[in-house]
Design a protein around this motif. Structure first.
Motif, mmCIF file in Angstrom:
data_model
loop_
_atom_site.group_PDB
_atom_site.id
_atom_site.type_symbol
_atom_site.label_atom_id
_atom_site.label_comp_id
_atom_site.label_asym_id
_atom_site.label_seq_id
_atom_site.Cartn_x
_atom_site.Cartn_y
_atom_site.Cartn_z
ATOM 1 N N UNK A 244 21.963 35.540 22.387
ATOM 2 C CA UNK A 244 22.440 35.491 23.767
ATOM 3 C C UNK A 244 23.167 36.791 24.101
ATOM 4 N N UNK A 245 22.948 37.268 25.318
ATOM 5 C CA UNK A 245 23.535 38.544 25.738
ATOM 6 C C UNK A 245 25.003 38.415 26.105
ATOM 7 N N UNK A 246 25.387 37.268 26.674
ATOM 8 C CA UNK A 246 26.767 36.994 27.074
ATOM 9 C C UNK A 246 27.130 35.617 26.538
ATOM 10 N N UNK A 247 28.263 35.514 25.889
ATOM 11 C CA UNK A 247 28.726 34.220 25.392
ATOM 12 C C UNK A 247 29.703 33.635 26.404
ATOM 13 N N UNK B 216 35.331 46.462 29.227
ATOM 14 C CA UNK B 216 34.743 45.138 29.404
ATOM 15 C C UNK B 216 33.637 45.166 30.455
ATOM 16 N N UNK B 217 33.846 45.927 31.512
ATOM 17 C CA UNK B 217 32.829 46.018 32.562
ATOM 18 C C UNK B 217 31.568 46.702 32.031
ATOM 19 N N UNK B 218 31.738 47.785 31.294
ATOM 20 C CA UNK B 218 30.570 48.470 30.708
ATOM 21 C C UNK B 218 29.793 47.531 29.799
ATOM 22 N N UNK B 219 30.512 46.781 28.985
ATOM 23 C CA UNK B 219 29.845 45.861 28.055
ATOM 24 C C UNK B 219 29.068 44.793 28.817
ATOM 25 N N UNK B 220 29.664 44.258 29.873
ATOM 26 C CA UNK B 220 28.987 43.229 30.652
ATOM 27 C C UNK B 220 27.742 43.781 31.338
ATOM 28 N N UNK C 131 25.903 46.316 30.492
ATOM 29 C CA UNK C 131 24.874 46.550 29.476
ATOM 30 C C UNK C 131 24.234 45.227 29.051
ATOM 31 N N UNK C 132 25.039 44.203 28.910
ATOM 32 C CA UNK C 132 24.506 42.897 28.521
ATOM 33 C C UNK C 132 23.541 42.365 29.568
ATOM 34 N N UNK C 133 23.904 42.482 30.844
ATOM 35 C CA UNK C 133 23.040 41.972 31.905
ATOM 36 C C UNK C 133 21.759 42.778 32.035
ATOM 37 N N UNK C 134 21.776 44.018 31.572
ATOM 38 C CA UNK C 134 20.568 44.849 31.575
ATOM 39 C C UNK C 134 19.779 44.696 30.272
ATOM 40 N N UNK C 135 20.219 43.804 29.390
ATOM 41 C CA UNK C 135 19.570 43.571 28.091
ATOM 42 C C UNK C 135 19.509 44.843 27.257
ATOM 43 N N UNK C 136 20.567 45.636 27.345
ATOM 44 C CA UNK C 136 20.654 46.856 26.551
ATOM 45 C C UNK C 136 21.463 46.594 25.286
ATOM 46 N N UNK C 137 21.295 47.482 24.312
ATOM 47 C CA UNK C 137 22.031 47.353 23.063
ATOM 48 C C UNK C 137 23.524 47.418 23.333
ATOM 49 N N UNK C 138 24.277 46.594 22.642
ATOM 50 C CA UNK C 138 25.716 46.474 22.852
ATOM 51 C C UNK C 138 26.425 46.435 21.514
ATOM 52 N N UNK C 139 27.719 46.784 21.540
ATOM 53 C CA UNK C 139 28.487 46.668 20.310
ATOM 54 C C UNK C 139 28.690 45.215 19.915
ATOM 55 N N UNK C 140 28.780 44.344 20.898
ATOM 56 C CA UNK C 140 28.868 42.893 20.710
ATOM 57 C C UNK C 140 28.654 42.261 22.076
ATOM 58 N N UNK C 141 28.403 40.948 22.136
ATOM 59 C CA UNK C 141 28.282 40.315 23.444
ATOM 60 C C UNK C 141 29.644 40.222 24.135
ATOM 61 N N UNK D 58 41.652 43.797 38.787
ATOM 62 C CA UNK D 58 40.903 43.528 37.560
ATOM 63 C C UNK D 58 40.771 44.731 36.640
ATOM 64 N N UNK D 59 41.088 45.910 37.119
ATOM 65 C CA UNK D 59 40.897 47.077 36.272
ATOM 66 C C UNK D 59 39.442 47.223 35.888
ATOM 67 N N UNK D 60 39.175 47.310 34.586
ATOM 68 C CA UNK D 60 37.803 47.450 34.108
ATOM 69 C C UNK D 60 37.206 46.138 33.632
ATOM 70 N N UNK D 61 37.762 45.037 34.091
ATOM 71 C CA UNK D 61 37.107 43.759 33.831
ATOM 72 C C UNK D 61 35.986 43.539 34.838
ATOM 73 N N UNK D 62 34.886 42.923 34.443
ATOM 74 C CA UNK D 62 33.855 42.557 35.420
ATOM 75 C C UNK D 62 34.348 41.446 36.335
ATOM 76 N N UNK D 63 33.975 41.536 37.595
ATOM 77 C CA UNK D 63 34.398 40.557 38.594
ATOM 78 C C UNK D 63 33.193 39.756 39.082
ATOM 79 N N UNK D 64 33.441 38.484 39.348
ATOM 80 C CA UNK D 64 32.370 37.530 39.648
ATOM 81 C C UNK D 64 32.757 36.703 40.867
ATOM 82 N N UNK D 65 31.812 36.511 41.789
ATOM 83 C CA UNK D 65 31.974 35.555 42.882
ATOM 84 C C UNK D 65 30.925 34.467 42.711
#
Length: 353
Positions: free
Chosen positions: A321-324, A16-20, A22-32, A148-155
């Motif tokens: 949209x890069x992130x839903x 999940x962190x890798x996907x996020x 990549x999304x924030x860098x506007x790179x190709x992703x398997x899905x948002x 969080x493991x490999x989940x992206x974390x947000x403040x």
């Protein structure tokens, strides 16, 4: 309730962190990614996590527990603290009502509303991490990151124009944009100076994303020209002390005509509401920043059906949209079924979406 660490990888082999990232860098992703980029506490989630507002706002353990429950209970591929836009204002002298189980904290006093000629004194840098709710948020963020493991974390943080409105009253600030620009600069600069120091502290936590909400700088409130004068340089200044953490800027309302200004802040991602046409937004931004949103919080997430949620989420996906995510902070009364509809639609996209 025991919150489990997220599975390191899903069926695609991508975390999940890798996907996020990549999304924030506007790179190709398997899905948002499908995330809770803005506040994501609901009453049902609070009950599941045994961590409810308003106690969560002053208890680091409960705050982190609620954040970590968003994936196992709602499916949101992120963890985020805190749950309000009032803690910076409180640190600068505002009185805050911490709300109820289904309502967020609210600023109840504006210390410079009738005292706008006063000298402005910032807390000492060494004191900022020890201010009561600041300490809770820092402790909660560390626990969230650990769990969080490999989940992206947000403040979540608040933008300087909005903080300035808390200090003097938003109505005053907006009036001064027209009648006394120097007063606007005085208070927004003060807020930005404080927020820059706070973001330097947050930047060292090792979380993935700082998400800044700047609702008072919406085009519903000020013109694009006023944004460039009174908000843009101060957001840039607050971000300038950050070296490690991705930056997401959220602004409410129809921001299509403000997207250029949002890009100019230096944000990696732009979080916008459903009022902003998703197709026009994607075309205008043209991968110069990631676009995040824009599933309506009131309609359909709060008042609509799961099918209506799926339709709007699919529209954001189709637009590019890069992130839903919800277009703004989740209402505490949104049902799990409606959030699940958004999550399931995104997670079950065809391989070549």
């Amino acid at each position: 309730m025991t919150t489990t660490v997220a599975r390191p990888k899903d069926e695609s082999g991508v975390t999940m962190r890798e996907r996020m990232l990549r999304a924030l860098a506007c790179k190709e992703n398997d899905r948002p990614p499908v995330a809770g980029m803005t506040t994501s506490g609901t009453v049902q989630l609070m009950d599941y996590a045994n961590a409810a507002w308003p106690e969560v706002h002053t208890d680091a353990v409960k705050m982190s527990r609620l954040a970590l429950a968003a994936y196992p209970y709602l499916g949101l591929e992120s963890a985020r603290v805190p749950y309000c836009l009032s803690y910076e204002a409180e640190a600068l002298g505002c009185n805050v009502f911490l709300g109820t189980k289904n309502s967020t904290p609210m600023v109840k006093s504006h210390p410079y509303k009738d005292n706008f000629d006063a000298d402005l004194v910032l807390p000492k840098r060494s004191e900022i991490p020890r201010i009561a709710r600041n300490k809770v948020i820092l402790d909660a963020a560390r626990m969230m990151k650990e769990g969080a493991g490999d989940r992206p974390t947000i403040v979540g943080v608040t933008g300087p124009f909005t903080i300035a409105g808390h200090l003097v009253g938003t109505e005053n600030l907006l009036l001064w944009v027209l009648t006394d620009p120097e007063l606007v600069h005085k208070f927004v600069k003060f807020a930005a100076t404080y927020e820059k120091e706070w973001l330097k502290i947050v930047d060292k936590l090792g979380v993935d994303i700082v998400q800044m909400s700047e609702p008072s700088a919406s085009l519903d409130m000020i013109s694009p020209e006023s944004f460039r004068e009174f908000a843009l340089p101060y957001i840039q200044e607050t971000f300038s002390g950050m070296e490690h953490t991705k930056k997401v800027l959220h602004i409410c309302g129809n921001m299509v005509d403000g997207l250029e200004n949002m890009i100019a802040t230096g944000a990696d991602g732009l979080s916008i509401e459903e009022k902003s046409d998703p197709y026009r937004s994607v075309k205008l931004v043209d991968s110069r920043a990631a676009l995040i949103g824009n599933v309506g919080v009131v309609r359909p997430l709060l008042q609509g059906t799961p099918e209506q949620v799926r339709e709007m989420a699919l529209k954001s996906v189709d637009a590019g949209f890069n992130v839903i995510s919800a277009g703004c902070g989740l209402s505490a009364m949104i049902s799990r079924d409606n959030i699940a509809a958004m999550v399931d639609m995104v997670k079950n996209l065809p391989k070549k979406w």
